[in-house]
Design a protein around this motif. Structure first.
Motif, PDB file in Angstrom:
ATOM      1  N   ARG A 168      59.172 -43.551  65.960  1.00 52.73           N
ATOM      2  CA  ARG A 168      57.978 -43.854  65.383  1.00 52.73           C
ATOM      3  C   ARG A 168      57.140 -45.125  66.030  1.00 52.73           C
ATOM      4  NH1 ARG A 168      61.170 -42.332  61.432  1.00 52.73           N
ATOM      5  NH2 ARG A 168      60.217 -40.700  59.810  1.00 52.73           N
ATOM      6  N   HIS A 169      56.091 -44.866  66.604  1.00 54.94           N
ATOM      7  CA  HIS A 169      55.162 -45.804  67.364  1.00 54.94           C
ATOM      8  C   HIS A 169      54.074 -46.342  66.691  1.00 54.94           C
ATOM      9  CE1 HIS A 169      56.835 -44.762  71.593  1.00 54.94           C
ATOM     10  NE2 HIS A 169      57.107 -43.712  70.902  1.00 54.94           N
ATOM     11  N   PRO A 170      54.189 -47.632  66.439  1.00 54.77           N
ATOM     12  CA  PRO A 170      53.047 -47.989  65.189  1.00 54.77           C
ATOM     13  C   PRO A 170      51.637 -47.716  65.545  1.00 54.77           C
ATOM     14  CG  PRO A 170      54.767 -49.502  65.615  1.00 54.77           C
ATOM     15  CD  PRO A 170      55.031 -48.644  66.589  1.00 54.77           C
ATOM     16  N   GLY A 171      51.618 -47.620  66.990  1.00 52.82           N
ATOM     17  CA  GLY A 171      49.897 -47.565  67.538  1.00 52.82           C
ATOM     18  C   GLY A 171      49.717 -45.981  67.296  1.00 52.82           C
ATOM     19  N   ASP A 172      50.650 -45.021  67.399  1.00 48.78           N
ATOM     20  CA  ASP A 172      50.500 -43.479  67.076  1.00 48.78           C
ATOM     21  C   ASP A 172      50.037 -43.605  65.388  1.00 48.78           C
ATOM     22  OD1 ASP A 172      50.948 -42.986  69.806  1.00 48.78           O
ATOM     23  OD2 ASP A 172      52.879 -42.151  69.033  1.00 48.78           O
ATOM     24  N   LEU A 173      50.905 -44.167  64.441  1.00 46.39           N
ATOM     25  CA  LEU A 173      50.599 -44.035  63.330  1.00 46.39           C
ATOM     26  C   LEU A 173      49.341 -44.507  62.991  1.00 46.39           C
ATOM     27  CD1 LEU A 173      54.208 -44.826  61.951  1.00 46.39           C
ATOM     28  CD2 LEU A 173      53.257 -42.499  62.351  1.00 46.39           C
ATOM     29  N   ASP A 174      48.818 -45.740  63.506  1.00 43.02           N
ATOM     30  CA  ASP A 174      47.523 -46.244  63.258  1.00 43.02           C
ATOM     31  C   ASP A 174      46.314 -45.354  63.552  1.00 43.02           C
ATOM     32  OD1 ASP A 174      46.223 -48.841  62.499  1.00 43.02           O
ATOM     33  OD2 ASP A 174      45.473 -48.882  64.459  1.00 43.02           O
ATOM     34  N   ARG A 175      46.336 -44.572  64.648  1.00 44.24           N
ATOM     35  CA  ARG A 175      45.473 -43.872  64.996  1.00 44.24           C
ATOM     36  C   ARG A 175      45.409 -42.694  64.095  1.00 44.24           C
ATOM     37  NH1 ARG A 175      46.914 -45.816  70.063  1.00 44.24           N
ATOM     38  NH2 ARG A 175      48.514 -44.104  70.464  1.00 44.24           N
ATOM     39  N   LEU A 176      46.574 -42.306  63.821  1.00 45.10           N
ATOM     40  CA  LEU A 176      46.780 -40.796  62.605  1.00 45.10           C
ATOM     41  C   LEU A 176      46.012 -41.227  61.477  1.00 45.10           C
ATOM     42  CD1 LEU A 176      50.102 -39.490  63.558  1.00 45.10           C
ATOM     43  CD2 LEU A 176      48.004 -38.384  64.220  1.00 45.10           C
ATOM     44  N   VAL A 177      46.335 -42.590  60.804  1.00 46.03           N
ATOM     45  CA  VAL A 177      45.756 -42.909  59.805  1.00 46.03           C
ATOM     46  C   VAL A 177      44.305 -43.103  59.871  1.00 46.03           C
ATOM     47  CG1 VAL A 177      45.573 -44.841  58.060  1.00 46.03           C
ATOM     48  CG2 VAL A 177      47.788 -44.009  58.743  1.00 46.03           C
ATOM     49  N   HIS A 178      43.829 -43.408  60.941  1.00 44.61           N
ATOM     50  CA  HIS A 178      42.430 -43.866  61.104  1.00 44.61           C
ATOM     51  C   HIS A 178      41.704 -42.441  61.081  1.00 44.61           C
ATOM     52  CE1 HIS A 178      38.966 -46.270  62.767  1.00 44.61           C
ATOM     53  NE2 HIS A 178      38.385 -44.908  63.449  1.00 44.61           N
ATOM     54  N   ALA A 179      42.262 -41.403  61.810  1.00 48.01           N
ATOM     55  CA  ALA A 179      41.612 -40.255  61.873  1.00 48.01           C
ATOM     56  C   ALA A 179      41.796 -39.608  60.498  1.00 48.01           C
ATOM     57  CB  ALA A 179      42.414 -39.365  63.039  1.00 48.01           C
ATOM     58  N   TRP A 180      42.915 -39.493  59.911  1.00 40.26           N
ATOM     59  CA  TRP A 180      42.912 -38.788  58.622  1.00 40.26           C
ATOM     60  C   TRP A 180      41.756 -39.338  57.625  1.00 40.26           C
ATOM     61  CZ3 TRP A 180      44.061 -40.257  53.674  1.00 40.26           C
ATOM     62  CH2 TRP A 180      44.259 -39.125  52.540  1.00 40.26           C
ATOM     63  N   HIS A 181      41.630 -40.607  57.559  1.00 37.85           N
ATOM     64  CA  HIS A 181      40.362 -41.374  56.750  1.00 37.85           C
ATOM     65  C   HIS A 181      39.145 -40.732  57.424  1.00 37.85           C
ATOM     66  CE1 HIS A 181      42.528 -43.993  54.148  1.00 37.85           C
ATOM     67  NE2 HIS A 181      43.000 -44.585  55.105  1.00 37.85           N
ATOM     68  N   LEU A 182      38.869 -40.656  58.599  1.00 40.09           N
ATOM     69  CA  LEU A 182      37.754 -39.852  59.182  1.00 40.09           C
ATOM     70  C   LEU A 182      37.461 -38.427  58.662  1.00 40.09           C
ATOM     71  CD1 LEU A 182      37.482 -41.296  62.753  1.00 40.09           C
ATOM     72  CD2 LEU A 182      36.273 -41.910  60.709  1.00 40.09           C
ATOM     73  N   LEU A 183      38.580 -37.828  58.459  1.00 46.76           N
ATOM     74  CA  LEU A 183      38.550 -36.497  57.875  1.00 46.76           C
ATOM     75  C   LEU A 183      38.183 -36.313  56.557  1.00 46.76           C
ATOM     76  CD1 LEU A 183      41.686 -34.670  59.757  1.00 46.76           C
ATOM     77  CD2 LEU A 183      39.331 -34.016  59.696  1.00 46.76           C
ATOM     78  N   GLU A 184      38.748 -37.370  55.816  1.00 43.77           N
ATOM     79  CA  GLU A 184      38.560 -37.530  54.338  1.00 43.77           C
ATOM     80  C   GLU A 184      37.001 -37.737  54.182  1.00 43.77           C
ATOM     81  OE1 GLU A 184      41.500 -39.522  51.230  1.00 43.77           O
ATOM     82  OE2 GLU A 184      40.506 -40.932  52.812  1.00 43.77           O
TER      83      GLU A 184
ATOM     84  N   VAL B  23      52.549 -45.670  55.460  1.00 43.77           N
ATOM     85  CA  VAL B  23      51.690 -46.854  56.373  1.00 43.77           C
ATOM     86  C   VAL B  23      50.329 -46.924  55.887  1.00 43.77           C
ATOM     87  CG1 VAL B  23      53.450 -46.483  58.062  1.00 43.77           C
ATOM     88  CG2 VAL B  23      51.201 -45.070  57.991  1.00 43.77           C
ATOM     89  N   LEU B  24      49.944 -46.212  54.817  1.00 43.16           N
ATOM     90  CA  LEU B  24      48.549 -46.054  54.617  1.00 43.16           C
ATOM     91  C   LEU B  24      47.979 -47.574  54.040  1.00 43.16           C
ATOM     92  CD1 LEU B  24      47.673 -42.878  52.549  1.00 43.16           C
ATOM     93  CD2 LEU B  24      46.864 -43.561  54.683  1.00 43.16           C
ATOM     94  N   GLU B  25      48.980 -48.283  53.287  1.00 44.32           N
ATOM     95  CA  GLU B  25      48.518 -49.523  52.639  1.00 44.32           C
ATOM     96  C   GLU B  25      48.432 -50.549  53.790  1.00 44.32           C
ATOM     97  OE1 GLU B  25      49.703 -52.581  49.123  1.00 44.32           O
ATOM     98  OE2 GLU B  25      50.630 -50.627  49.257  1.00 44.32           O
ATOM     99  N   SER B  26      49.479 -50.674  54.574  1.00 35.93           N
ATOM    100  CA  SER B  26      49.497 -51.523  55.728  1.00 35.93           C
ATOM    101  C   SER B  26      48.548 -51.536  56.383  1.00 35.93           C
ATOM    102  CB  SER B  26      50.888 -51.639  56.387  1.00 35.93           C
ATOM    103  OG  SER B  26      51.136 -50.644  56.879  1.00 35.93           O
ATOM    104  N   ALA B  27      48.064 -50.162  56.950  1.00 34.76           N
ATOM    105  CA  ALA B  27      47.079 -49.947  57.935  1.00 34.76           C
ATOM    106  C   ALA B  27      45.758 -50.254  57.434  1.00 34.76           C
ATOM    107  CB  ALA B  27      46.922 -48.232  58.236  1.00 34.76           C
ATOM    108  N   GLY B  28      45.767 -49.952  55.949  1.00 30.76           N
ATOM    109  CA  GLY B  28      44.182 -50.227  55.240  1.00 30.76           C
ATOM    110  C   GLY B  28      44.151 -51.843  55.355  1.00 30.76           C
ATOM    111  N   ARG B  29      45.212 -52.596  55.110  1.00 34.31           N
ATOM    112  CA  ARG B  29      44.932 -54.116  55.126  1.00 34.31           C
ATOM    113  C   ARG B  29      44.463 -54.408  56.529  1.00 34.31           C
ATOM    114  NH1 ARG B  29      49.748 -54.176  51.928  1.00 34.31           N
ATOM    115  NH2 ARG B  29      50.934 -54.901  53.830  1.00 34.31           N
ATOM    116  N   ALA B  30      45.167 -53.892  57.497  1.00 40.65           N
ATOM    117  CA  ALA B  30      44.977 -54.480  59.051  1.00 40.65           C
ATOM    118  C   ALA B  30      43.362 -53.842  59.090  1.00 40.65           C
ATOM    119  CB  ALA B  30      45.957 -53.727  60.150  1.00 40.65           C
ATOM    120  N   HIS B  31      42.998 -52.778  58.858  1.00 39.84           N
ATOM    121  CA  HIS B  31      41.751 -52.575  59.011  1.00 39.84           C
ATOM    122  C   HIS B  31      40.783 -53.326  58.384  1.00 39.84           C
ATOM    123  CE1 HIS B  31      37.933 -49.882  59.758  1.00 39.84           C
ATOM    124  NE2 HIS B  31      38.040 -50.249  58.260  1.00 39.84           N
ATOM    125  N   ASP B  32      40.911 -53.669  57.305  1.00 39.11           N
ATOM    126  CA  ASP B  32      40.031 -54.668  56.488  1.00 39.11           C
ATOM    127  C   ASP B  32      39.871 -55.843  57.074  1.00 39.11           C
ATOM    128  OD1 ASP B  32      39.562 -52.551  54.747  1.00 39.11           O
ATOM    129  OD2 ASP B  32      40.861 -53.213  53.385  1.00 39.11           O
TER     130      ASP B  32
END
Length: 564
Positions: free
Chosen positions: A187-203, A232-241
């Motif tokens: 699990r690469h944190p950078g990969d997961l961060d980009r996937l979360v970002h893309a999933w929110h854009l799809l939303e 990782v959604l919650e932690s990625a969301g906090r980092a984004h905010d």
């Protein structure tokens, strides 16, 4: 095909941040905000970052090209099943046309129900402050799409023993994730961060899968590795905010040295469009900031007890601050004193030592990113003066374009030679040791090569490649010595304890002024693309660099042994 750089529109309320910001230094985000649009045109690019980006782009282009030719699961030239159907199911958006509108094409393909959109361009979402990005999009059963990244690093390891971390894999045109009992996920944190970002854009555009999920198509697996994004959604969301608040000017930042500084364009500064750009390093030096000599996680505990400068740390007593973590506090104080006194590497024990032997072999490998290890360099030294074979440097190399079974052939030759030296030493009653500088690379590639080309090879069995068990026995024996481990246990440094720092203190100098691991990656790529004299010259440069690395390792060992 992956995310673009951060963008900062004119109004703070319209500001957006890309997924790369999720793992970035906050002060870096602020400096990019203040520099304005297009700052990156003048900024220096770290060579390692540039080469890795090129390799990832080459991989995406290569996979796309093979898919266009109709390559399926039986195509031996590919290490990934990108698609097994080309046609109406697959929408191809290479993103290489200057006037194309890939965002509109992406949305049209999603509305039409494409099974796979290669090179999709997702639009920015100003409501949540997310910048648009590129990735692949795969349709999932039940409706909606999952983002897919194509990367040039390992995303799985062979699963051994009772490990419960089984990789979940799928093909892109047939999304049915299933566990692969032979693979353990990375699990690469950078990969997961980009996937979360893309999933929110799809939303935001109404095409996200019902559950937050994404996949990464990388090295080590013939299929895409699927990640459940919910943890990782919650932690990625906090980092984004947090980073969005920085871009909007709602949160102040200050420079502080962390690991990211090694590759950050703002660390040293450069000649900008409107004049010189001051680097963070210069600011920290002027302030004598304590982060110059301790890790990023140690700055907070020092600040809590009033220590903000290197001078204050150098004068600190023996009591460690509350919440101090990592190295012993005494090591940090010693490093601060070395920095104050202008020293680079200083011992922290009374008499440093390192195991020696009658017969010694220094080992250094060269690899091209995660594609494979193409060169095993050795340096034989006979310390007892008795003959064995000719001393000196001996390389074992393949110049085939990786990945290729010839990698196994070169490793087999290296292993046979090393084993013969070790066995002859034992037969003559002489001690033997082999050395490397930082065994993580050598150990990883020895085990990887054995697992791919050894008796139970996952790629192709190559004669002479040892079993994984045989390699593990050697690596766990006292005959395999990590010089870096010996150095880190007995010295501290103001500039790290890598070979390029310690060997010059030991009196060694590389012949090539540009010598370095990142530079050698570029040399390898150039040599692969060249022909004739230019190709031979490139290979000779790599061999000379590798020879200097093993000689530098020996120089450090001998320097330690000479210490009173």
């Amino acid at each position: 095909m992956e995310d673009a750089a951060n963008a900062t529109p004119g109004s703070p309320d319209d500001a957006v941040v890309g997924p790369a910001s999720g793992a970035r230094c906050l002060h870096r985000v602020a400096r990019e905000r203040d520099a304005g649009p297009g700052w990156w045109r003048w900024a220096p690019v770290d060579e390692g970052v540039r080469l890795r980006a090129m390799a990832a782009a080459d991989r995406r282009a290569g996979l796309r090209e093979r898919a266009l030719r109709g390559a399926g699961p039986g195509d031996q030239a590919s290490d990934a099943y990108v698609v097994d159907v080309v046609g109406d199911h697959w929408t191809d958006l290479p993103g290489d046309q200057p006037d194309d509108d890939d965002v509109a094409a992406t949305l049209h393909a999603l509305t039409d129900g494409a099974t796979l959109v290669w090179g999709a361009a997702l639009p920015a979402d100003p409501v949540t402050g997310r910048e648009g990005m590129r990735c692949a999009l795969a349709a999932v059963p039940g409706g909606g799409y999952a983002p897919v990244l194509v990367v040039n690093h390992k995303v799985v390891d062979p699963r051994r023993g009772g490990s419960s971390s089984r990789a979940l894999v799928t093909r892109l045109l047939d999304w049915h994730p299933a566990p692969d009992p032979t693979l353990r996920v990375r699990r690469h944190p950078g990969d997961l961060d980009r996937l979360v970002h893309a999933w929110h854009l799809l939303e935001a555009v109404g095409h996200a899968a019902a559950e937050p999920v994404g996949a990464v198509l990388g090295l080590g697996s013939s299929r895409s590795v699927v990640h459940d994004l919910r943890p990782v959604l919650e932690s990625a969301g906090r980092a984004h905010d947090t980073r969005l608040a920085v871009v909007r000017g709602e949160l102040d930042t200050v420079p502080s040295r962390i690991g990211e500084c090694r590759t950050c364009p703002w660390w040293e500064g450069w000649a900008g469009r409107d004049g010189p750009v001051t680097g963070c390093r210069d600011r920290l030096v002027v302030a004598d900031d304590v982060s110059l000599v301790v890790g990023g996680g140690q700055v907070g505990p020092l600040h809590a007890v009033g220590i903000r400068t290197v001078a204050e740390l150098a004068d600190a007593g023996p009591d460690r601050p509350a919440d101090w973590n990592g190295e012993p506090f005494a090591d940090a104080v010693l490093r601060a004193r070395a920095h104050r006194d202008g020293e680079v590497v200083v011992p922290k024990v009374a008499r440093p030592s390192i195991p020696r032997a009658d017969i010694e072999v220094d080992v250094d490998l060269e690899s091209h990113l995660d594609d494979g290890a193409y060169l095993w360099g050795t340096l034989l030294t006979l310390r007892d003066g008795r003959p064995l074979e000719e001393e000196g440097y001996r390389p074992f190399a393949t110049w085939a374009r990786l990945p290729d079974p010839d990698e196994g052939r070169s490793f087999a030759e290296f292993w046979r030679w090393l084993t013969a030296i070790r066995d002859r030493a034992a037969g003559q009653g002489r001690t033997f040791r082999a050395y490397c500088y930082s065994k993580s690379a050598e150990n990883g590639w020895m085990l990887s090569t054995a697992s791919r080309f050894g008796p139970e090879g996952t790629r192709a069995v190559v004669k002479g490649v040892p079993s994984v068990a045989e390699v593990r026995r050697f690596l766990s024996s006292p005959q395999w010595v990590d010089v870096h481990e010996a150095v880190t246990g007995q010295f501290v440094s103001t500039s790290g304890l890598g070979l390029k720092v310690v060997a010059p203190v030991a009196g060694f100098t590389w012949r090539d002024p540009e010598a370095g691991g990142e530079a050698s990656i570029g040399w390898y790529r150039d040599a692969q693309a060249a022909r004739g004299v230019e190709r031979d010259s490139g290979r000779a440069r790599i061999l000379a660099y590798n020879e200097d690395d093993v000689r530098a390792t020996r120089a450090v060992r001998e320097w330690i042994s000479r210490m009173p």
